[in-house]
Design a protein around this motif. Structure first.
Motif, PDB file in Angstrom:
ATOM      1  N   ILE A   1       8.655   3.339   9.668  1.00 52.87           N
ATOM      2  CA  ILE A   1       8.254   4.467  10.507  1.00 52.87           C
ATOM      3  C   ILE A   1       7.389   5.352   9.617  1.00 52.87           C
ATOM      4  CG2 ILE A   1       9.076   6.388  11.921  1.00 52.87           C
ATOM      5  CD1 ILE A   1      11.840   4.724  11.958  1.00 52.87           C
ATOM      6  N   VAL A   2       6.085   5.378   9.926  1.00 52.50           N
ATOM      7  CA  VAL A   2       5.099   5.973   9.022  1.00 52.50           C
ATOM      8  C   VAL A   2       4.247   6.993   9.776  1.00 52.50           C
ATOM      9  CG1 VAL A   2       3.095   5.447   7.565  1.00 52.50           C
ATOM     10  CG2 VAL A   2       5.019   3.853   7.652  1.00 52.50           C
ATOM     11  N   GLU A   3       3.940   8.062   9.077  1.00 54.90           N
ATOM     12  CA  GLU A   3       3.006   9.065   9.587  1.00 54.90           C
ATOM     13  C   GLU A   3       2.051   9.367   8.446  1.00 54.90           C
ATOM     14  OE1 GLU A   3       3.764  12.706  12.595  1.00 54.90           O
ATOM     15  OE2 GLU A   3       4.971  12.708  10.776  1.00 54.90           O
ATOM     16  N   GLY A   4       0.802   8.967   8.599  1.00 54.73           N
ATOM     17  CA  GLY A   4      -0.145   9.089   7.484  1.00 54.73           C
ATOM     18  C   GLY A   4       0.317   8.215   6.336  1.00 54.73           C
ATOM     19  N   ASP A   5       0.558   8.842   5.185  1.00 57.34           N
ATOM     20  CA  ASP A   5       1.067   8.104   4.028  1.00 57.34           C
ATOM     21  C   ASP A   5       2.517   8.456   3.738  1.00 57.34           C
ATOM     22  OD1 ASP A   5      -1.150   6.573   3.472  1.00 57.34           O
ATOM     23  OD2 ASP A   5      -2.079   8.088   2.198  1.00 57.34           O
ATOM     24  N   ARG A   6       3.239   8.963   4.723  1.00 58.22           N
ATOM     25  CA  ARG A   6       4.644   9.328   4.545  1.00 58.22           C
ATOM     26  C   ARG A   6       5.525   8.313   5.273  1.00 58.22           C
ATOM     27  NH1 ARG A   6       8.043  13.618   3.192  1.00 58.22           N
ATOM     28  NH2 ARG A   6       9.820  13.919   4.564  1.00 58.22           N
ATOM     29  N   VAL A   7       6.467   7.738   4.551  1.00 54.81           N
ATOM     30  CA  VAL A   7       7.432   6.812   5.141  1.00 54.81           C
ATOM     31  C   VAL A   7       8.656   7.631   5.558  1.00 54.81           C
ATOM     32  CG1 VAL A   7       8.917   4.816   4.736  1.00 54.81           C
ATOM     33  CG2 VAL A   7       6.619   4.874   3.734  1.00 54.81           C
ATOM     34  N   HIS A   8       8.889   7.689   6.868  1.00 57.73           N
ATOM     35  CA  HIS A   8      10.022   8.449   7.405  1.00 57.73           C
ATOM     36  C   HIS A   8      11.306   7.636   7.465  1.00 57.73           C
ATOM     37  CE1 HIS A   8       7.698  11.960   8.580  1.00 57.73           C
ATOM     38  NE2 HIS A   8       6.804  11.158   9.120  1.00 57.73           N
ATOM     39  N   GLY A   9      11.170   6.320   7.581  1.00 54.12           N
ATOM     40  CA  GLY A   9      12.356   5.479   7.689  1.00 54.12           C
ATOM     41  C   GLY A   9      11.965   4.046   7.985  1.00 54.12           C
ATOM     42  N   GLY A  10      12.972   3.279   8.378  1.00 54.80           N
ATOM     43  CA  GLY A  10      12.746   1.876   8.688  1.00 54.80           C
ATOM     44  C   GLY A  10      13.588   1.451   9.871  1.00 54.80           C
ATOM     45  N   ILE A  11      13.151   0.380  10.515  1.00 61.25           N
ATOM     46  CA  ILE A  11      13.892  -0.196  11.627  1.00 61.25           C
ATOM     47  C   ILE A  11      13.738  -1.708  11.555  1.00 61.25           C
ATOM     48  CG2 ILE A  11      11.972   0.046  13.278  1.00 61.25           C
ATOM     49  CD1 ILE A  11      14.211   0.819  15.387  1.00 61.25           C
ATOM     50  N   ALA A  12      14.807  -2.412  11.834  1.00 62.32           N
ATOM     51  CA  ALA A  12      14.803  -3.871  11.754  1.00 62.32           C
ATOM     52  C   ALA A  12      15.330  -4.456  13.057  1.00 62.32           C
ATOM     53  CB  ALA A  12      15.679  -4.340  10.597  1.00 62.32           C
TER      54      ALA A  12
ATOM     55  N   ARG B   1       0.824  -1.211   0.000  1.00 61.20           N
ATOM     56  CA  ARG B   1       0.000   0.000   0.000  1.00 61.20           C
ATOM     57  C   ARG B   1       0.861   1.264   0.000  1.00 61.20           C
ATOM     58  NH1 ARG B   1      -1.580   3.574   3.711  1.00 61.20           N
ATOM     59  NH2 ARG B   1      -0.705   2.444   5.477  1.00 61.20           N
ATOM     60  N   LEU B   2       2.060   1.178   0.568  1.00 57.65           N
ATOM     61  CA  LEU B   2       2.935   2.346   0.686  1.00 57.65           C
ATOM     62  C   LEU B   2       4.032   2.370  -0.381  1.00 57.65           C
ATOM     63  CD1 LEU B   2       3.185   2.424   4.577  1.00 57.65           C
ATOM     64  CD2 LEU B   2       2.011   4.084   3.104  1.00 57.65           C
ATOM     65  N   HIS B   3       3.820   1.694  -1.497  1.00 56.24           N
ATOM     66  CA  HIS B   3       4.843   1.622  -2.541  1.00 56.24           C
ATOM     67  C   HIS B   3       5.318   3.012  -2.964  1.00 56.24           C
ATOM     68  CE1 HIS B   3       6.054   0.187  -6.849  1.00 56.24           C
ATOM     69  NE2 HIS B   3       7.105   0.369  -6.090  1.00 56.24           N
ATOM     70  N   SER B   4       4.407   3.870  -3.333  1.00 54.38           N
ATOM     71  CA  SER B   4       4.780   5.210  -3.804  1.00 54.38           C
ATOM     72  C   SER B   4       5.485   6.004  -2.704  1.00 54.38           C
ATOM     73  CB  SER B   4       3.528   5.945  -4.281  1.00 54.38           C
ATOM     74  OG  SER B   4       3.861   7.256  -4.680  1.00 54.38           O
ATOM     75  N   ALA B   5       4.965   5.963  -1.501  1.00 52.18           N
ATOM     76  CA  ALA B   5       5.573   6.696  -0.380  1.00 52.18           C
ATOM     77  C   ALA B   5       6.956   6.142  -0.062  1.00 52.18           C
ATOM     78  CB  ALA B   5       4.671   6.610   0.848  1.00 52.18           C
TER      79      ALA B   5
END
Length: 171
Positions: free
Chosen positions: A72-83, A10-14
Motif C-alpha cells: 500500500i503505497v502513496e508516492g514513495d511512502r509504504v503504508h503497509g502490505g496486503i497478501a 525501488r522502494l527498499h528505503s521506504a
C-alpha cells in the motif's frame, strides 16, 4: 494517490522505514516476511522481493499455492502490505486468504478498508467465490474493516499464539 503495487526493490528505503516503525519482534501482516529473510542489504532485499514475485507466478497460482503480495503505497511512502493467498491449503486454513497490516503512523485513515476492497477485486478475478479472513480477537480496527466488506463472523479459534476471530466474505 494511494495504490497497491507489487513489491519492488525501488522502494527498499521506504519499505525499511515502514518496517522499522513496527519495531523489533512485532508482526507485520501482508508482507510475507519470515524470520529468515534478510532485508537490510540491497542484495538481501532483492532476493526477498524475488521470492514474493515467484509466489504469484501463474504456475504457483495454478497449483493453488500462490500468494499475491501488494504494498500500500502513496508516492514513495509504504503504508503497509496486503497478501492474497490462493489456497486451499494449511496456510489458508490457519491464517486466512487475506492478511494485511498498516504501519502505526498510517492507521485510522481508511487504508486497510480501501486495500481490502482492492484485493477482493483480485480474488474475484482469480475465481474465488469467498475468502477467509482471520484477525486477533482484540484487533477491533480489523474487525470493523472486515465487517465493512460484508465479513460474516464464523468463530473464535485458539491458535498457537493467541485466539483469533474468523470471518468469511462472499465475493
Amino acid at each position: 494517490m494511494t495504490e497497491l503495487t507489487a513489491p519492488t526493490t525501488r522502494l527498499h528505503s521506504a519499505w525499511l522505514q515502514a518496517h522499522a516503525e513496527w519495531g523489533p519482534g512485532l508482526h507485520e501482516d501482508g508482507f510475507g516476511l519470515r524470520p529468515s529473510d534478510e532485508v537490510e542489504s540491497p542484495a538481501g532485499f532483492a532476493a526477498w522481493v524475488a521470492l514474493l514475485a515467484d509466489a504469484s507466478t501463474p504456475k504457483a497460482v495454478a497449483a493453488g499455492q500462490g500468494c499475491t503480495y501488494r504494498w500500500i503505497v502513496e508516492g514513495d511512502r509504504v503504508h503497509g502490505g496486503i497478501a492474497l493467498r490462493h489456497g486451499p491449503n494449511d496456510e489458508v486454513r490457519q491464517f486466512g486468504h487475506i492478511g494485511y497490516g498498516i504501519r502505526p503512523s498510517s492507521r485510522q485513515r481508511g487504508l486497510a478498508t480501501w486495500a481490502l476492497g482492492q484485493i477482493l477485486d483480485e480474488a474475484r478475478a482469480l475465481g474465488l467465490d469467498q475468502v477467509l479472513i482471520v484477525c486477533e480477537v482484540d484487533n477491533l480496527a480489523s474487525v470493523k474493516t472486515i465487517e465493512r466488506h460484508g465479513g460474516v463472523f464464523e468463530e473464535i479459534r485458539d491458535t498457537e499464539h493467541s485466539p483469533v476471530r474468523r470471518y468469511w466474505i462472499k465475493i
